[in-house]
Design a protein around this motif. Sequence first.
Motif, PDB file in Angstrom:
ATOM      1  N   ILE A 141     -86.042  -2.427  14.255  1.00 40.41           N
ATOM      2  CA  ILE A 141     -84.609  -2.662  14.057  1.00 40.41           C
ATOM      3  C   ILE A 141     -83.775  -1.606  14.776  1.00 40.41           C
ATOM      4  O   ILE A 141     -82.805  -1.929  15.455  1.00 40.41           O
ATOM      5  CB  ILE A 141     -84.257  -2.659  12.550  1.00 40.41           C
ATOM      6  N   THR A 142     -84.179  -0.341  14.660  1.00 41.54           N
ATOM      7  CA  THR A 142     -83.329   0.695  15.242  1.00 41.54           C
ATOM      8  C   THR A 142     -83.357   0.706  16.775  1.00 41.54           C
ATOM      9  O   THR A 142     -82.423   1.166  17.394  1.00 41.54           O
ATOM     10  CB  THR A 142     -83.698   2.101  14.718  1.00 41.54           C
ATOM     11  N   TYR A 143     -84.420   0.190  17.383  1.00 39.27           N
ATOM     12  CA  TYR A 143     -84.440   0.144  18.850  1.00 39.27           C
ATOM     13  C   TYR A 143     -83.506  -0.933  19.387  1.00 39.27           C
ATOM     14  O   TYR A 143     -83.041  -0.845  20.509  1.00 39.27           O
ATOM     15  CB  TYR A 143     -85.814  -0.219  19.414  1.00 39.27           C
ATOM     16  N   MET A 144     -83.312  -1.980  18.592  1.00 35.66           N
ATOM     17  CA  MET A 144     -82.702  -3.202  19.118  1.00 35.66           C
ATOM     18  C   MET A 144     -81.374  -2.992  19.864  1.00 35.66           C
ATOM     19  O   MET A 144     -81.230  -3.484  20.981  1.00 35.66           O
ATOM     20  CB  MET A 144     -82.543  -4.212  17.995  1.00 35.66           C
ATOM     21  N   PRO A 145     -80.423  -2.234  19.281  1.00 35.84           N
ATOM     22  CA  PRO A 145     -79.125  -2.127  19.966  1.00 35.84           C
ATOM     23  C   PRO A 145     -79.214  -1.504  21.356  1.00 35.84           C
ATOM     24  O   PRO A 145     -78.336  -1.721  22.179  1.00 35.84           O
ATOM     25  CB  PRO A 145     -78.312  -1.220  19.037  1.00 35.84           C
ATOM     26  N   HIS A 146     -80.290  -0.758  21.615  1.00 29.72           N
ATOM     27  CA  HIS A 146     -80.442  -0.108  22.917  1.00 29.72           C
ATOM     28  C   HIS A 146     -80.396  -1.112  24.066  1.00 29.72           C
ATOM     29  O   HIS A 146     -80.020  -0.780  25.177  1.00 29.72           O
ATOM     30  CB  HIS A 146     -81.767   0.651  22.941  1.00 29.72           C
ATOM     31  N   PHE A 147     -80.785  -2.353  23.790  1.00 37.86           N
ATOM     32  CA  PHE A 147     -80.895  -3.337  24.861  1.00 37.86           C
ATOM     33  C   PHE A 147     -79.615  -4.128  25.091  1.00 37.86           C
ATOM     34  O   PHE A 147     -79.561  -4.989  25.956  1.00 37.86           O
ATOM     35  CB  PHE A 147     -82.073  -4.279  24.590  1.00 37.86           C
ATOM     36  N   ILE A 148     -78.597  -3.834  24.302  1.00 40.86           N
ATOM     37  CA  ILE A 148     -77.319  -4.498  24.513  1.00 40.86           C
ATOM     38  C   ILE A 148     -76.658  -3.902  25.747  1.00 40.86           C
ATOM     39  O   ILE A 148     -76.647  -2.691  25.925  1.00 40.86           O
ATOM     40  CB  ILE A 148     -76.411  -4.288  23.275  1.00 40.86           C
ATOM     41  N   SER A 149     -76.099  -4.766  26.600  1.00 39.49           N
ATOM     42  CA  SER A 149     -75.475  -4.234  27.817  1.00 39.49           C
ATOM     43  C   SER A 149     -74.151  -3.549  27.491  1.00 39.49           C
ATOM     44  O   SER A 149     -73.550  -3.789  26.448  1.00 39.49           O
ATOM     45  CB  SER A 149     -75.244  -5.357  28.820  1.00 39.49           C
ATOM     46  N   THR A 150     -73.721  -2.685  28.411  1.00 38.54           N
ATOM     47  CA  THR A 150     -72.480  -1.957  28.181  1.00 38.54           C
ATOM     48  C   THR A 150     -71.292  -2.903  28.024  1.00 38.54           C
ATOM     49  O   THR A 150     -70.437  -2.699  27.162  1.00 38.54           O
ATOM     50  CB  THR A 150     -72.211  -0.994  29.354  1.00 38.54           C
ATOM     51  N   VAL A 151     -71.246  -3.927  28.862  1.00 41.74           N
ATOM     52  CA  VAL A 151     -70.121  -4.865  28.793  1.00 41.74           C
ATOM     53  C   VAL A 151     -70.065  -5.519  27.412  1.00 41.74           C
ATOM     54  O   VAL A 151     -69.011  -5.566  26.773  1.00 41.74           O
ATOM     55  CB  VAL A 151     -70.261  -5.963  29.880  1.00 41.74           C
ATOM     56  N   VAL A 152     -71.215  -5.983  26.945  1.00 44.12           N
ATOM     57  CA  VAL A 152     -71.253  -6.618  25.631  1.00 44.12           C
ATOM     58  C   VAL A 152     -70.918  -5.605  24.535  1.00 44.12           C
ATOM     59  O   VAL A 152     -70.160  -5.895  23.608  1.00 44.12           O
ATOM     60  CB  VAL A 152     -72.637  -7.265  25.388  1.00 44.12           C
ATOM     61  N   MET A 153     -71.441  -4.399  24.672  1.00 41.73           N
ATOM     62  CA  MET A 153     -71.169  -3.363  23.669  1.00 41.73           C
ATOM     63  C   MET A 153     -69.674  -3.106  23.559  1.00 41.73           C
ATOM     64  O   MET A 153     -69.122  -3.070  22.454  1.00 41.73           O
ATOM     65  CB  MET A 153     -71.900  -2.074  24.077  1.00 41.73           C
ATOM     66  N   VAL A 154     -69.017  -2.934  24.702  1.00 44.23           N
ATOM     67  CA  VAL A 154     -67.590  -2.643  24.663  1.00 44.23           C
ATOM     68  C   VAL A 154     -66.820  -3.828  24.073  1.00 44.23           C
ATOM     69  O   VAL A 154     -65.865  -3.643  23.314  1.00 44.23           O
ATOM     70  CB  VAL A 154     -67.063  -2.273  26.063  1.00 44.23           C
ATOM     71  N   SER A 155     -67.271  -5.051  24.382  1.00 45.00           N
ATOM     72  CA  SER A 155     -66.525  -6.173  23.814  1.00 45.00           C
ATOM     73  C   SER A 155     -66.783  -6.289  22.313  1.00 45.00           C
ATOM     74  O   SER A 155     -65.886  -6.677  21.564  1.00 45.00           O
ATOM     75  CB  SER A 155     -66.847  -7.475  24.554  1.00 45.00           C
ATOM     76  N   ILE A 156     -67.977  -5.909  21.862  1.00 48.03           N
ATOM     77  CA  ILE A 156     -68.209  -5.872  20.413  1.00 48.03           C
ATOM     78  C   ILE A 156     -67.250  -4.874  19.772  1.00 48.03           C
ATOM     79  O   ILE A 156     -66.610  -5.159  18.753  1.00 48.03           O
ATOM     80  CB  ILE A 156     -69.674  -5.482  20.098  1.00 48.03           C
ATOM     81  N   ILE A 157     -67.147  -3.700  20.390  1.00 45.95           N
ATOM     82  CA  ILE A 157     -66.233  -2.686  19.855  1.00 45.95           C
ATOM     83  C   ILE A 157     -64.822  -3.251  19.762  1.00 45.95           C
ATOM     84  O   ILE A 157     -64.143  -3.142  18.735  1.00 45.95           O
ATOM     85  CB  ILE A 157     -66.234  -1.417  20.747  1.00 45.95           C
ATOM     86  N   GLN A 158     -64.389  -3.894  20.866  1.00 48.51           N
ATOM     87  CA  GLN A 158     -63.023  -4.426  20.884  1.00 48.51           C
ATOM     88  C   GLN A 158     -62.788  -5.474  19.809  1.00 48.51           C
ATOM     89  O   GLN A 158     -61.763  -5.458  19.126  1.00 48.51           O
ATOM     90  CB  GLN A 158     -62.723  -5.029  22.254  1.00 48.51           C
ATOM     91  N   ILE A 159     -63.746  -6.400  19.665  1.00 46.83           N
ATOM     92  CA  ILE A 159     -63.553  -7.461  18.676  1.00 46.83           C
ATOM     93  C   ILE A 159     -63.560  -6.882  17.270  1.00 46.83           C
ATOM     94  O   ILE A 159     -62.737  -7.235  16.430  1.00 46.83           O
ATOM     95  CB  ILE A 159     -64.662  -8.537  18.811  1.00 46.83           C
ATOM     96  N   PHE A 160     -64.481  -5.935  17.017  1.00 43.15           N
ATOM     97  CA  PHE A 160     -64.566  -5.367  15.669  1.00 43.15           C
ATOM     98  C   PHE A 160     -63.339  -4.537  15.320  1.00 43.15           C
ATOM     99  O   PHE A 160     -62.941  -4.462  14.164  1.00 43.15           O
ATOM    100  CB  PHE A 160     -65.826  -4.495  15.536  1.00 43.15           C
ATOM    101  N   LEU A 161     -62.742  -3.910  16.341  1.00 44.68           N
ATOM    102  CA  LEU A 161     -61.620  -3.026  16.051  1.00 44.68           C
ATOM    103  C   LEU A 161     -60.270  -3.715  16.233  1.00 44.68           C
ATOM    104  O   LEU A 161     -59.231  -3.079  16.072  1.00 44.68           O
ATOM    105  CB  LEU A 161     -61.687  -1.783  16.944  1.00 44.68           C
ATOM    106  N   ALA A 162     -60.283  -5.009  16.568  1.00 45.45           N
ATOM    107  CA  ALA A 162     -59.019  -5.717  16.771  1.00 45.45           C
ATOM    108  C   ALA A 162     -58.143  -5.587  15.526  1.00 45.45           C
ATOM    109  O   ALA A 162     -58.614  -5.787  14.416  1.00 45.45           O
ATOM    110  CB  ALA A 162     -59.288  -7.185  17.075  1.00 45.45           C
ATOM    111  N   PRO A 163     -56.876  -5.200  15.708  1.00 45.03           N
ATOM    112  CA  PRO A 163     -56.019  -4.971  14.546  1.00 45.03           C
ATOM    113  C   PRO A 163     -55.863  -6.229  13.706  1.00 45.03           C
ATOM    114  O   PRO A 163     -55.721  -7.318  14.245  1.00 45.03           O
ATOM    115  CB  PRO A 163     -54.682  -4.535  15.168  1.00 45.03           C
ATOM    116  N   SER A 164     -55.948  -6.066  12.408  1.00 46.95           N
ATOM    117  CA  SER A 164     -55.745  -7.067  11.356  1.00 46.95           C
ATOM    118  C   SER A 164     -56.763  -8.214  11.324  1.00 46.95           C
ATOM    119  O   SER A 164     -56.921  -8.849  10.291  1.00 46.95           O
ATOM    120  CB  SER A 164     -54.315  -7.632  11.360  1.00 46.95           C
ATOM    121  N   THR A 165     -57.504  -8.508  12.400  1.00 46.22           N
ATOM    122  CA  THR A 165     -58.507  -9.567  12.285  1.00 46.22           C
ATOM    123  C   THR A 165     -59.937  -9.038  12.400  1.00 46.22           C
ATOM    124  O   THR A 165     -60.865  -9.651  11.890  1.00 46.22           O
ATOM    125  CB  THR A 165     -58.323 -10.644  13.375  1.00 46.22           C
TER     126      THR A 165
END
Lengths: 324, 327
Positions: A141-165
């Motif tokens: 489980i802990t290795y898994m996120p290592h394989f996420i690409s930078t582009v996808v990682m940044v978009s995950i960050i953006q979606i998770f941190l989107a204000p109010s939603t």
Amino acid sequence: MDANVSNIQHVAKKKTQAKTSARHGTLLYRKVVEHLHQYWQLWAFTLPSIAFVVLFAYVPMYGVQLAFRQFDFTKGLTGGTWVGWQYFEQFFRDPMFVEILSNTFRISMWTLVMGFIAPIVLALLINQIGSPKVKSFVQTITYMPHFISTVVMVSIIQIFLAPSTGLLGRFLGRTSIMGDPNAFAPIYWISEVWQHAGWNCIIYLAALSSVDLALYEAARIDGAGRLQLIRYVDIPTIMPTVGVLLILNMGSVLGVGFEKVWLMQNTLNINASEVISTYTYRIGLLNNQFSYSTAIGLFNSLVNFLFLIMANFIAKRTSDTSIF
Amino acid sequence: MTSSMQNNEPITQATTVANPSNKKEIIAWNRHRHQDKTASDWVVDAIIALVVVVVLVAIIYPLWFIIIASFSSPTAVSIGEVNFWPKDVSFTGYAKILADTRIWVGYRNTLIYSIIGTAVNLLVTIPSAYALSRREFKPRRIIMFLFTFTMFFSGGLIPSYLLMKQLGLINSMWVFVLPGAFSVYNMIIARSFFETSIPEELRDSARVDGVSYFGFFFKIVLPLSGAILAVIGLYFFVGHWNDYFTGLIYIRDEGKYPLQNVLQMILLTNQTTQGSGNVGMSATQAQNFADQIKFGIIIVSSLPLLVLYPFLQKYFNKGVMIGAVKG
């Protein structure tokens, strides 16, 4: 044993070589011919890689002289008038200089320190898990996120941190935290730790797996509790690995990766997020100031190299750990 | 964990991997240590267990959330009603993704670049690693120095760019294959494997039988190196699959963009709605819908790695451990 035999053979060969050299060409020539005769297949194996390294690593290194020359489109990589330190002086006087340097330093220091401690702690924790099945599950489980690409990682960050939603954003008020200059470095290093701590702890787990079980037994008999085992057996075991990784990481104090910062940048946080690598790209490829950009890049490489050498020197003196 | 750490630099310091391969020993040890636990040990154990569970949840939950959000009603996701299980299941996001040609063009490009790239990587890196693992091959020291130096010092962006330009690699698919064809880091891993795992006696007896280096490498070394080839192949493949930088710097033509650059256009610059079929939607609805598409794209784009992951997972430890042994 085998080394001895071949050594004797080698010495014998050398002697005959010395005798015959007077008659047939020079010693060096004969040696080369003999070497090639024996090892041409190994040369054939390694030549393609040498060619790639020379072309794609050493030719650009040779092109670093561009930092001291005025770029000339007709002359390419190595042409143009020699201008000496002009571009370095320009960089030091650049109004952005202090800001870029402090941004780079701040982001990389946070990432270095936190990204360095987290895998060690995680490895010590995982090592405490008794059941091999649970242990390998946790590792998977802990290795898994290592394989996420930078582009996808940044978009995950953006979606998770989107204000109010967003998943996290809805607790953080109505303004976008991605635009907050003060939040840039924390978002950067926390997501780095989340993504790579699991992967980076493998190396410590490997070291921990080499502990002699008898050592635990002995410590147990001496009355050591769980925490003492960690403190007096596990931690000393991984110290050499920690030392080497620390030195290697010191080689990137100013080496904040380009991709993630570039993708996380926006007009609101630019004052906190412009780092050397993104500035080199902007100046060089977007504004076409090739020589100036090369000079900034070279400055960056040299600082990193200096830190690497320094860390290596200190580690060698204090703990006999070194990488060269 | 700057970029250099992600690559897991080789450790030149020896950390001997004396695998406690003896399973009985481990089991006996575990039983033993559970027998004479003191009260404080129980507390420590409980705290450790708790922290491990928190770490696991912190890693799994975001990934789980992306999966369930990708086929839940976008409105339910945006008002926080989707927490543990999908709600009002809808596949409109996925339908939209299937219809978006840009993604499939990017997918195809990345597949081509990754497969050819990985093949060339292995072709260049593995034989070189074998040659440099041979102790009797004296020039290996200077060659190794030549290689490792490039790990710590490079010409930088502009000289590399100008070189690619002179070589005519700008806007060409070969820019994904050739400049990174050889990886010093992966070569060192493979070399350590050859040094430690191929018994020297094999080479000796082969030499007595008159087997050349070529013959030995292809007939004996390669068949014994399946695990390491899998690990290194995977490293290379993931590297190609996730590469965004090369496309950004060297590719002009959107039709040649690899997947990551297409994703960047769609996910980060909000060009979600190709063909703009959103008549009659409010701005918020459109934004929610766009978010659902994003969740779906994240899943779709990571699919190959997610599929490969369980099969290759058991090799990871091995690969990194080998890299940890003296380089």
